[in-house]
Design a protein around this motif. Sequence first.
Motif, PDB file in Angstrom:
ATOM      1  N   PRO D  11       0.880  -1.314   0.113  1.00 23.63           N
ATOM      2  CA  PRO D  11      -0.131  -0.033   0.019  1.00 23.63           C
ATOM      3  C   PRO D  11       0.773   1.305  -0.080  1.00 23.63           C
ATOM      4  O   PRO D  11       0.398   2.314  -0.690  1.00 23.63           O
ATOM      5  CB  PRO D  11      -0.648  -0.064   1.253  1.00 23.63           C
ATOM      6  CG  PRO D  11      -0.743  -1.667   1.594  1.00 23.63           C
ATOM      7  CD  PRO D  11       0.424  -2.258   1.130  1.00 23.63           C
ATOM      8  N   GLU D  12       2.013   1.246   0.710  1.00 20.68           N
ATOM      9  CA  GLU D  12       2.900   2.436   0.740  1.00 20.68           C
ATOM     10  C   GLU D  12       3.411   2.863  -0.653  1.00 20.68           C
ATOM     11  O   GLU D  12       3.260   3.890  -1.088  1.00 20.68           O
ATOM     12  CB  GLU D  12       3.917   2.386   1.816  1.00 20.68           C
ATOM     13  CG  GLU D  12       3.512   2.273   3.095  1.00 20.68           C
ATOM     14  CD  GLU D  12       2.984   0.886   3.473  1.00 20.68           C
ATOM     15  OE1 GLU D  12       3.035  -0.149   2.863  1.00 20.68           O
ATOM     16  OE2 GLU D  12       2.340   0.758   4.551  1.00 20.68           O
ATOM     17  N   ARG D  14       2.218   1.810  -3.407  1.00 19.02           N
ATOM     18  CA  ARG D  14       1.005   2.030  -4.429  1.00 19.02           C
ATOM     19  C   ARG D  14       0.593   3.548  -4.157  1.00 19.02           C
ATOM     20  O   ARG D  14       0.543   4.366  -5.236  1.00 19.02           O
ATOM     21  CB  ARG D  14      -0.092   1.223  -4.128  1.00 19.02           C
ATOM     22  CG  ARG D  14       0.271  -0.218  -4.567  1.00 19.02           C
ATOM     23  CD  ARG D  14      -1.089  -1.097  -4.084  1.00 19.02           C
ATOM     24  NE  ARG D  14      -2.290  -0.812  -4.785  1.00 19.02           N
ATOM     25  CZ  ARG D  14      -2.627  -1.304  -5.965  1.00 19.02           C
ATOM     26  NH1 ARG D  14      -1.843  -1.902  -6.868  1.00 19.02           N
ATOM     27  NH2 ARG D  14      -3.748  -0.767  -6.482  1.00 19.02           N
ATOM     28  N   GLU D  15       0.742   4.048  -2.966  1.00 16.30           N
ATOM     29  CA  GLU D  15       0.256   5.365  -3.007  1.00 16.30           C
ATOM     30  C   GLU D  15       1.408   6.335  -3.349  1.00 16.30           C
ATOM     31  O   GLU D  15       1.211   7.396  -3.838  1.00 16.30           O
ATOM     32  CB  GLU D  15       0.034   5.463  -1.312  1.00 16.30           C
ATOM     33  CG  GLU D  15      -0.717   7.000  -0.882  1.00 16.30           C
ATOM     34  CD  GLU D  15      -0.475   7.268   0.500  1.00 16.30           C
ATOM     35  OE1 GLU D  15      -0.503   6.225   1.246  1.00 16.30           O
ATOM     36  OE2 GLU D  15      -0.712   8.391   1.054  1.00 16.30           O
ATOM     37  N   ARG D  16       2.746   5.994  -3.168  1.00 15.07           N
ATOM     38  CA  ARG D  16       4.030   6.915  -3.605  1.00 15.07           C
ATOM     39  C   ARG D  16       3.814   7.013  -5.200  1.00 15.07           C
ATOM     40  O   ARG D  16       4.006   8.015  -5.880  1.00 15.07           O
ATOM     41  CB  ARG D  16       4.890   6.309  -3.279  1.00 15.07           C
ATOM     42  CG  ARG D  16       5.874   6.855  -2.367  1.00 15.07           C
ATOM     43  CD  ARG D  16       7.269   6.395  -2.178  1.00 15.07           C
ATOM     44  NE  ARG D  16       7.616   5.101  -1.699  1.00 15.07           N
ATOM     45  CZ  ARG D  16       8.672   4.455  -2.384  1.00 15.07           C
ATOM     46  NH1 ARG D  16       9.406   5.081  -2.976  1.00 15.07           N
ATOM     47  NH2 ARG D  16       8.939   3.235  -1.797  1.00 15.07           N
ATOM     48  N   GLN D  18       1.065   6.526  -7.130  1.00 12.90           N
ATOM     49  CA  GLN D  18      -0.505   7.230  -7.614  1.00 12.90           C
ATOM     50  C   GLN D  18      -0.061   8.585  -7.369  1.00 12.90           C
ATOM     51  O   GLN D  18      -0.493   9.241  -7.975  1.00 12.90           O
ATOM     52  CB  GLN D  18      -1.460   6.554  -6.748  1.00 12.90           C
ATOM     53  CG  GLN D  18      -2.857   7.199  -7.076  1.00 12.90           C
ATOM     54  CD  GLN D  18      -3.044   6.652  -8.520  1.00 12.90           C
ATOM     55  OE1 GLN D  18      -3.262   5.328  -8.756  1.00 12.90           O
ATOM     56  NE2 GLN D  18      -3.509   7.318  -9.417  1.00 12.90           N
ATOM     57  N   ASP D  19       0.445   8.915  -6.039  1.00 15.13           N
ATOM     58  CA  ASP D  19       0.523  10.284  -5.871  1.00 15.13           C
ATOM     59  C   ASP D  19       1.581  11.011  -6.904  1.00 15.13           C
ATOM     60  O   ASP D  19       1.220  12.270  -7.522  1.00 15.13           O
ATOM     61  CB  ASP D  19       1.467  10.546  -4.212  1.00 15.13           C
ATOM     62  CG  ASP D  19       0.404  10.278  -3.351  1.00 15.13           C
ATOM     63  OD1 ASP D  19      -0.922  10.262  -3.642  1.00 15.13           O
ATOM     64  OD2 ASP D  19       0.792  10.639  -2.018  1.00 15.13           O
TER      65      ASP D  19
END
Lengths: 151, 151, 151, 151
Positions: D11-12, D14-16, D18-19
């Motif tokens: 998740p970390e 993926r968030e990085r 996507q951001d």
Amino acid sequence: MEETAQEQASPEVRERVQDSFDRQGLMRLLGARLTVIAPGRVHIELPARPEVGQQHGYVHAGATSSIADSAGGYAAFTLFPEGSEVLTVEYKINLLAPAVGDRLEAVGTVLRSGRTLTVCRLEVFGVHDDGRRALVANGQQTLIRLDAPRP
Amino acid sequence: MEETAQEQASPEVRERVQDSFDRQGLMRLLGARLTVIAPGRVHIELPARPEVGQQHGYVHAGATSSIADSAGGYAAFTLFPEGSEVLTVEYKINLLAPAVGDRLEAVGTVLRSGRTLTVCRLEVFGVHDDGRRALVANGQQTLIRLDAPRP
Amino acid sequence: MEETAQEQASPEVRERVQDSFDRQGLMRLLGARLTVIAPGRVHIELPARPEVGQQHGYVHAGATSSIADSAGGYAAFTLFPEGSEVLTVEYKINLLAPAVGDRLEAVGTVLRSGRTLTVCRLEVFGVHDDGRRALVANGQQTLIRLDAPRP
Amino acid sequence: MEETAQEQASPEVRERVQDSFDRQGLMRLLGARLTVIAPGRVHIELPARPEVGQQHGYVHAGATSSIADSAGGYAAFTLFPEGSEVLTVEYKINLLAPAVGDRLEAVGTVLRSGRTLTVCRLEVFGVHDDGRRALVANGQQTLIRLDAPRP
């Protein structure tokens, strides 16, 4: 034997490829030899030795590229109709790791075969006699089919 | 003499480049030699002979690429601080015309020299003894600077 | 005016290039425009704005490449006979420096124009309104000429 | 769902990814979106529409390249430690077939991840809503890892 019979190109195609390869002075000078001639895929091996090296003793990027270029060219050639010639239009190659090993194995594989242009993937592996094997170069090549001049 | 004195690299740099070149087994095998060592630009010549040819008798794309790759590598090297090594990351080359001539001349020229990465233009000319000269290959190369291992 | 009259392509060629460019939805979406149409050389400008940026605010490598690809394609097209179409076979581009400036200027220049294939040099400059100008990308492209389908 | 849970990046990560993607103005302008974020592999989709086209109505090579470049960049990024940035050094792409379909899917896959440099394979498929799918472009990319500036 790496290849089963049905993976090999036809005897006619194999002979055509081998004959052309045998006329490449550079392959003989380097000490390279054809090891697999399959439809759309050709392997060329090069024993590592100081004569094909660069300044740090690894195989020179130029030697690595030379067998990759020929492997891709002959991979394209296996799919051409008789009476055709193949020329490299361009290629790009990344040297991923020092080319170490007892020998290099270049694998040229046709990605797309068109009427005029063919695109190949080029891979070169460093192979040790004990079986270790690592990808040392990866590339992509464009080739053109020409009609051979009438004799 | 193609180069005037002020275009040449310093004696130290020239010696460093020549020493490294002399350790490249492949350049000796091919019969290539360094002809110009200027800051950010190096020329390498290769006499055309059957031993570096492909199946139609022209110089093999692999031999053309080999001298282009070395010319670019040493062009980058001329701008590196002492104690550095150079490795080819990747290159791309277009074979524009059959590599004909009495010899080939590869010219590597630094386009951009960064702290880590250098980008070079690669050109190879087919040169006839009567002075005719044509561009036979054109490419682009990325190189990386590494610190040489301490002795 | 960057170009003198004699450097411009003929009115017919200029119109052919402009018409084709005007049909490229992507060039309109990016906000790019043709600024020079010379024989074998075409320039395309792209104003820098957040809509064509990457995550750090510089112009995205994809936008830089898009105008470079079109500039090279139209440079090839200026040398084609009427009734021809141009397609990009492949290209390679190095992003040499962050694409900063008030606008980018892509310059496509024909290196070799053959019957079937054309090879272009691609250059992209970051240009500031105060006149500063730096090479931010450099590439090489292969194109193919096709006969346009009869209407 | 194309991906099972264990194939997804954390998740970390993926968030990085996507951001960062959400800060790329060009991806929004083109209408592209991230569809798969796996370790060492990222997919980006682009609906085909006239705004991303070239003069014959196919998707422009520049738009095809843009999503391929971003897919490779983020594939590299998934393997980087926190506090890193990724920049494209160079890429080469072959346009194998007209980019037709209801949408394009770019797949970037890490071939080799080093401390400084990463090399990716780039593939772009033309995908029809009825499930047909064909490789329309194939490339190779070199990226560099940089330390992000301290905030």
